[in-house]
Design an enzyme around this catalytic site. Structure first.
Site, PDB file in Angstrom:
ATOM      1  N   HIS A   1       0.858  -1.190   0.000  1.00  0.00           N
ATOM      2  CA  HIS A   1       0.000   0.000   0.000  1.00  0.00           C
ATOM      3  C   HIS A   1       0.893   1.238   0.000  1.00  0.00           C
ATOM      4  CE1 HIS A   1      -2.888   3.032   1.156  1.00  0.00           C
ATOM      5  NE2 HIS A   1      -3.843   2.197   0.806  1.00  0.00           N
TER       6      HIS A   1
ATOM      7  N   GLU B   1      -4.073   2.350  -7.331  1.00  0.00           N
ATOM      8  CA  GLU B   1      -4.459   3.448  -6.448  1.00  0.00           C
ATOM      9  C   GLU B   1      -3.640   4.693  -6.784  1.00  0.00           C
ATOM     10  OE1 GLU B   1      -6.535   1.832  -2.755  1.00  0.00           O
ATOM     11  OE2 GLU B   1      -4.436   2.010  -2.249  1.00  0.00           O
TER      12      GLU B   1
HETATM   13  P1  PGA Z   1      -9.629   5.983   0.396  1.00  0.00           P
HETATM   14  O1  PGA Z   1      -8.466   4.926   0.650  1.00  0.00           O
HETATM   15  O2  PGA Z   1     -10.841   5.226  -0.054  1.00  0.00           O
HETATM   16  O3  PGA Z   1      -9.840   6.663   1.728  1.00  0.00           O
HETATM   17  O4  PGA Z   1      -9.162   6.933  -0.647  1.00  0.00           O
HETATM   18  C1  PGA Z   1      -8.254   3.878  -0.242  1.00  0.00           C
HETATM   19  C2  PGA Z   1      -7.012   3.114   0.141  1.00  0.00           C
HETATM   20  O5  PGA Z   1      -6.025   3.739   0.520  1.00  0.00           O
HETATM   21  O6  PGA Z   1      -6.988   1.870   0.089  1.00  0.00           O
END
Ligand code: PGA
Length: 227
Positions: A89, A146
């Protein structure tokens, strides 16, 4: 499966809040498939009797059981019957200086133990992030795309760019590879990602934290057409 939804709690909540959330969401998820919650490690025991939700992990130690203070190892995940683990992540890469090599070590360890790694990659660095992965490992992982600018900001990515990135990730891995999208997903935009041909699900942070918002998202997205 087209509609994998993972609620990522990150480092939020205490036991009373988690118990309440699990009771409400597990009930709301009756007859739904592919929904997981990635709880903080100390609360895994609260998820033992879930009927409709699966428990996922947010991380794993790259080391075997042993003298690694503060780490949670693969055997401990297996002890809770974890089937899915998020790795790499961006918050871990940034705050804990996790390297691409370390993410690869975790991916290999998870795969060797029949736990599905979900490797988070971002828009700017996905090629470098994957460069150390041998093709066999690449092909066996799932991915969460992401974009940095969308994580926790309320600024979700436009679906067209998400589809494009999912295709790039599939080019680097294997066609039809499972790619999730994460970054400011909420009940108003979830469908716009789930309907993309190359997106298989969502990693949901902020919007998953309140049971009512997550249930709302489940109700808006989990339907026959998307199954
Ligand atoms: P968020 O986080 O939905 O608050 O943007 C997503 C993540 O970091 O997995």
């Amino acid at each position: 499966m087209k509609n994998l939804l993972i609620a990522n709690f990150k480092s939020h909540k205490i036991s009373s809040e988690i118990k309440d959330w699990l009771a409400k969401v597990d009930k709301a998820a009756v007859l739904k498939k592919g929904i997981s919650v990635a709880l903080p490690f100390p609360y895994f025991y609260l998820a033992q009797d879930l009927q409709n939700l699966a428990l996922a992990a947010q991380n794993v130690s790259p080391f075997p059981p042993g003298s690694y203070t503060g780490e949670v190892n693969i055997q401990q995940l297996k002890d809770f019957d974890i089937k899915t683990c998020i790795i790499g992540h961006s918050e871990r890469r940034k705050c804990f200086r996790e390297t691409n090599q370390r993410v690869l070590n975790k991916a290999d360890l998870l795969l060797a133990n029949d736990i599905q790694p979900i490797v988070c990659v971002n828009d700017k660095n996905y090629r470098t992030q994957l460069a150390v992965f041998p093709q066999k490992t690449r092909n066996s992982c799932f991915y969460a795309y992401e974009p940095q600018s969308s994580i926790g900001t309320g600024e979700s990515a436009d679906p067209e760019s998400v589809e494009k990135m999912a295709n790039f990730i599939q080019e680097e891995t294997t066609p039809n590879q499972t790619v999730l999208y994460g970054g400011s997903v909420d009940h108003t935009n979830a469908d716009s990602y789930l309907l993309l041909p190359s997106i298989s699900g969502l990693l949901v942070g902020s919007e998953s934290l309140e049971a009512i918002s997550f249930i709302n998202l489940l109700e808006k997205t989990q339907n026959e057409e998307l199954a």
